[in-house]
Design an enzyme around this catalytic site. Structure first.
Site, PDB file in Angstrom:
ATOM      1  N   ASP A  26       0.849  -1.183   0.000  1.00 46.55           N
ATOM      2  CA  ASP A  26       0.000   0.000   0.000  1.00 46.55           C
ATOM      3  C   ASP A  26       0.886   1.234   0.000  1.00 46.55           C
ATOM      4  O   ASP A  26       1.725   1.410   0.875  1.00 46.55           O
ATOM      5  CB  ASP A  26      -0.901  -0.009   1.245  1.00 46.55           C
ATOM      6  CG  ASP A  26      -1.723   1.271   1.365  1.00 46.55           C
ATOM      7  OD1 ASP A  26      -2.523   1.526   0.452  1.00 46.55           O
ATOM      8  OD2 ASP A  26      -1.552   1.995   2.348  1.00 46.55           O
TER       9      ASP A  26
ATOM     10  N   GLU B 281      -1.807  -1.147  -5.785  1.00 49.86           N
ATOM     11  CA  GLU B 281      -3.004  -0.492  -6.299  1.00 49.86           C
ATOM     12  C   GLU B 281      -2.692   0.087  -7.669  1.00 49.86           C
ATOM     13  O   GLU B 281      -1.594   0.589  -7.899  1.00 49.86           O
ATOM     14  CB  GLU B 281      -3.384   0.669  -5.391  1.00 49.86           C
ATOM     15  CG  GLU B 281      -3.680   0.277  -3.996  1.00 49.86           C
ATOM     16  CD  GLU B 281      -3.701   1.517  -3.124  1.00 49.86           C
ATOM     17  OE1 GLU B 281      -4.775   1.806  -2.598  1.00 49.86           O
ATOM     18  OE2 GLU B 281      -2.672   2.177  -3.004  1.00 49.86           O
TER      19      GLU B 281
ATOM     20  N   CYS C 122     -12.725  -4.147   5.981  1.00 51.85           N
ATOM     21  CA  CYS C 122     -12.087  -4.845   7.086  1.00 51.85           C
ATOM     22  C   CYS C 122     -11.398  -6.082   6.532  1.00 51.85           C
ATOM     23  O   CYS C 122     -12.017  -6.909   5.859  1.00 51.85           O
ATOM     24  CB  CYS C 122     -13.132  -5.240   8.125  1.00 51.85           C
ATOM     25  SG  CYS C 122     -12.491  -6.348   9.381  1.00 51.85           S
TER      26      CYS C 122
ATOM     27  N   CYS D  39     -13.185  -9.389   8.432  1.00 51.15           N
ATOM     28  CA  CYS D  39     -14.531  -9.875   8.135  1.00 51.15           C
ATOM     29  C   CYS D  39     -15.074  -9.383   6.805  1.00 51.15           C
ATOM     30  O   CYS D  39     -16.117  -9.843   6.349  1.00 51.15           O
ATOM     31  CB  CYS D  39     -15.496  -9.504   9.269  1.00 51.15           C
ATOM     32  SG  CYS D  39     -15.967  -7.769   9.273  1.00 51.15           S
TER      33      CYS D  39
ATOM     34  N   CYS E 102     -12.764  -2.035  12.793  1.00 54.23           N
ATOM     35  CA  CYS E 102     -13.981  -2.476  12.124  1.00 54.23           C
ATOM     36  C   CYS E 102     -15.193  -2.243  13.043  1.00 54.23           C
ATOM     37  O   CYS E 102     -15.152  -2.587  14.223  1.00 54.23           O
ATOM     38  CB  CYS E 102     -13.871  -3.960  11.788  1.00 54.23           C
ATOM     39  SG  CYS E 102     -15.322  -4.609  10.978  1.00 54.23           S
TER      40      CYS E 102
ATOM     41  N   CYS F  92     -16.814  -6.285  13.510  1.00 54.80           N
ATOM     42  CA  CYS F  92     -16.138  -7.345  14.258  1.00 54.80           C
ATOM     43  C   CYS F  92     -15.074  -6.815  15.221  1.00 54.80           C
ATOM     44  O   CYS F  92     -14.406  -7.588  15.893  1.00 54.80           O
ATOM     45  CB  CYS F  92     -15.508  -8.369  13.308  1.00 54.80           C
ATOM     46  SG  CYS F  92     -14.029  -7.784  12.494  1.00 54.80           S
TER      47      CYS F  92
ATOM     48  N   ASP G  49      -2.847   1.461   7.230  1.00 55.66           N
ATOM     49  CA  ASP G  49      -2.090   1.122   6.021  1.00 55.66           C
ATOM     50  C   ASP G  49      -1.863  -0.382   5.902  1.00 55.66           C
ATOM     51  O   ASP G  49      -1.894  -0.943   4.807  1.00 55.66           O
ATOM     52  CB  ASP G  49      -0.736   1.847   6.025  1.00 55.66           C
ATOM     53  CG  ASP G  49      -0.898   3.349   5.869  1.00 55.66           C
ATOM     54  OD1 ASP G  49      -1.955   3.773   5.353  1.00 55.66           O
ATOM     55  OD2 ASP G  49       0.023   4.082   6.263  1.00 55.66           O
TER      56      ASP G  49
HETATM   57 ZN   LIG Z   1     -14.434  -6.627  10.545  1.00 56.19          ZN
END
Ligand SMILES: [Zn+2]
Length: 328
Positions: free
Chosen positions: A114, A205, A272, A275, A291, A294, A301
């Site tokens: 990233d 990316e 996330c 999850c 998140c 979760c 990053d």
């Molecule tokens: Zn999550």
């Protein structure tokens, strides 16, 4: 004429056009090329009259013998020789041809990368790629120096009998630019070499798309004080080199049988990694990721880099499935 020919062909390339060539100004990227290798002679063990080894030297037509400092060993058959002058320093590049065995294809280890604002880049295993604090502060000093020289230049007279001061100051500005770009290049070269040695496939990316989707990233969700300062520092010193870094990394990976894969950057910073929940509220500030579903927490990053790795995996699995289908 050769350079112009190539520039025109590249500018008129429909698929991937480059900038149209501009007329040249004296002193701007001055260089000359010797296309005939037979005219060039290289003497690596030049000795003075007492038999002591002196600097290696190169014979250039119309110029004669010139002492050179080699930046690396010259391997293979000499093809082209180009002499350039940048900020008052002369360099000669010698293009050679050698047989390189096709590298063995490698598919692991894989990693997501990233490109960031606070750290130059972050890997999905949590490693941050960033210059050493000492080097960074040296870069900062070089940048301050550049600003200072530029300010002095703006106060010098451009025209008339005193323009010599202007010319001199202009050279100082050019040197300051060179110094900074040398430091940047050194960091990029070392980092990309180290990565190409430890990784085989690197997912990043797609920057073209990224510019459109995440341009406000650093400013919009960065309430911290130091963040902005640091990001400003980084933006000026390193971020302009992302393209350079990636092309270095790409060619070094390819040389060792690996590759660089570009993936769609959409949502990589808001998803996330544990999850898969996508929400802008997952990012309470620039640096942290938490998140809302979760409660998975990570550095923002690192979380993004993990998502990039996953997106890359998905993409590669898809294209592999397609090729095996068409093969069947
Ligand atoms: Zn999550």
């Amino acid at each position: 004429m050769k350079n112009l020919d190539r520039a025109l062909w590249e500018a008129l390339d429909r698929r991937n056009p480059k900038r149209f060539p501009r007329f040249r100004r004296k002193g701007e990227g001055d260089s000359l090329r010797y296309p005939d290798p037979l005219q060039i002679r290289l003497d690596l063990s030049a000795r003075d009259k007492d038999g002591r080894i002196v600097l290696p030297r190169i014979f250039l037509p119309k110029v004669g013998w010139v002492k050179v400092r080699l930046s690396r060993q010259i391997a293979g058959e000499i093809k082209n020789t180009t002499v350039t002058c940048k900020a008052g320093r002369w360099a000669v590049s010698i293009q050679t041809e050698t047989d390189v065995p096709e590298p063995e294809r490698r598919t692991s280890p894989e990693i997501g990368l990233d490109l960031g604002v606070v750290s130059f880049a972050t890997l999905s295993d949590g490693t941050r790629l960033h210059p050493d604090p000492a080097i960074l502060s040296a870069m900062k000093r070089a940048e301050d120096r550049l600003r200072w020289e530029q300010r002095k230049l703006s106060r010098k007279c451009r025209k008339g009998p005193k323009s010599r001061n202007f010319a001199q100051q202009k050279l100082r500005v050019a040197r300051a630019h060179e110094k900074l770009s040398d430091m940047r290049r050194d960091f990029f070269q070392k980092t990309s070499t180290a990565m190409s040695e430890t990784q085989a496939v690197v997912y990043i990316e797609d920057l073209k798309i990224r510019n459109m989707t995440r341009s406000a990233r650093g400013t919009k969700d960065a309430p911290g004080k130091n963040v902005r300062q640091k990001s400003g520092l980084n933006r000026s010193i390193l971020s302009q080199g992302w393209g350079t870094f990636l092309s270095l990394l790409e060619s070094k990976l390819a040389r060792r049988g690996g590759r660089l894969v570009r993936v769609d950057p959409r949502n990589t910073s808001r998803t996330c990694a544990a999850c898969g929940h996508v929400s802008p509220e997952n990012r309470p500030d620039q640096a942290t990721f938490r998140c809302v579903v979760c409660d998975h927490a990570d550095h923002a990053d690192v979380n993004a880099a993990k998502n990039i790795l996953r997106a890359g995996h998905a993409r590669c699995a898809c294209s592999e499935a397609k090729t095996s289908e068409s093969a069947a």
